[in-house]
Design an enzyme around this catalytic site. Sequence first.
Site, short mmCIF file in Angstrom:
data_model
loop_
_atom_site.label_atom_id
_atom_site.label_comp_id
_atom_site.label_asym_id
_atom_site.label_seq_id
_atom_site.Cartn_x
_atom_site.Cartn_y
_atom_site.Cartn_z
N ASN A 131 0.82 -1.22 0.00
CA ASN A 131 0.00 0.00 0.00
C ASN A 131 0.85 1.27 0.00
O ASN A 131 0.35 2.36 0.28
CB ASN A 131 -0.92 0.04 1.23
CG ASN A 131 -1.92 -1.09 1.27
OD1 ASN A 131 -2.00 -1.80 2.27
ND2 ASN A 131 -2.68 -1.26 0.23
N ASN A 145 -2.38 -8.30 -1.75
CA ASN A 145 -3.39 -8.29 -2.82
C ASN A 145 -3.27 -7.09 -3.75
O ASN A 145 -3.87 -7.08 -4.82
CB ASN A 145 -4.80 -8.36 -2.23
CG ASN A 145 -5.09 -7.24 -1.26
OD1 ASN A 145 -4.42 -7.12 -0.23
ND2 ASN A 145 -6.10 -6.44 -1.54
N HIS A 146 -2.50 -6.08 -3.38
CA HIS A 146 -2.26 -4.94 -4.27
C HIS A 146 -0.88 -5.03 -4.95
O HIS A 146 -0.36 -4.02 -5.44
CB HIS A 146 -2.36 -3.62 -3.51
CG HIS A 146 -3.75 -3.29 -3.05
ND1 HIS A 146 -4.79 -3.10 -3.93
CD2 HIS A 146 -4.26 -3.13 -1.80
CE1 HIS A 146 -5.89 -2.83 -3.24
NE2 HIS A 146 -5.60 -2.85 -1.95
N HIS A 181 -0.49 -12.46 4.51
CA HIS A 181 -1.34 -11.32 4.16
C HIS A 181 -2.76 -11.85 3.95
O HIS A 181 -3.10 -12.36 2.89
CB HIS A 181 -0.81 -10.66 2.88
CG HIS A 181 -1.34 -9.30 2.62
ND1 HIS A 181 -0.82 -8.19 3.23
CD2 HIS A 181 -2.34 -8.87 1.82
CE1 HIS A 181 -1.46 -7.11 2.80
NE2 HIS A 181 -2.40 -7.50 1.96
N HIS A 200 -4.77 -3.95 8.65
CA HIS A 200 -4.36 -2.60 9.06
C HIS A 200 -4.73 -2.28 10.51
O HIS A 200 -4.56 -1.14 10.95
CB HIS A 200 -4.96 -1.52 8.15
CG HIS A 200 -4.43 -1.54 6.76
ND1 HIS A 200 -4.44 -0.44 5.93
CD2 HIS A 200 -3.85 -2.52 6.03
CE1 HIS A 200 -3.91 -0.73 4.76
NE2 HIS A 200 -3.54 -2.00 4.81
#
Length: 260
Positions: free
Chosen positions: A40, A67-68, A151, A178
């Site tokens: 992120n 996932n990003h 993750h 987070h």
Amino acid sequence: MKILCIGDIVSRIGREMLFKYVDELKYKKNIDLVIANGENATHGRGLSRNSYNEITRAGVEIITMGNHTWDCKEVADIMRKEGNVIRPANYSDGCPGEGSIVYTAKNGVKAGVINLIGRTYLEPSNSPFEAAEREIEKLKKSTNIILVDFHAEATSEKLAMAFFLDGKVSAIFGTHTHVQTADEVILPNGTGHITDIGMTGPQLSVLGREPSYIVHRFRTGMPQKFEISHNKGQFCGCIFDIDETNGKCANIERLFLKDN
């Protein structure tokens, strides 16, 4: 051996927190290796070349993803050229990059790091359990010190993975949600675990995003562009103290530092 693991770096504020705290922690806590989740780091989505440069200048030595991973197109080139950015090992074989790494820390000791992604509430991927076994077998040829960044969204999946890996790795820490959990523990067979190490980014936010946009989405169900929140920062992570002789976790120190 002391290894600092830093929770999801979100945008510019998260990167600034690295410069504020990493060197200080290295000195005060005698840190040998720094790992951070960088998925992120660029405007909340992905890892750009500029963000990579900042993160490594701040003292991070290994960057994990999630996932990003593919949200910034240059990440594949970064993985190929730099060698210290890893993506989930249970992605398809055709994906660029590697799912694990062996890194020689400043004290001369080799440590292995594995990146995995969960399958509950996330996009389809291969089994993280099978990928973990495969990567552990590979890394054990070089070191008995292995850490895992899992993750994942569901706490149940993270806890299941922790018990599955107990005694097989030195430590497993969760990322993605987070929100830092207060459940750090050394499991019966010597593996350190925390369900999520939290976020390094803006304090007054919803997972790093400006709250008003998120509230509007929940109230109305209407699509929103989720802007990054801009306020004081926070720094989240854990320090795992690993016994170099047997690879077991001797102590866990959870970190949650906030700007005033």
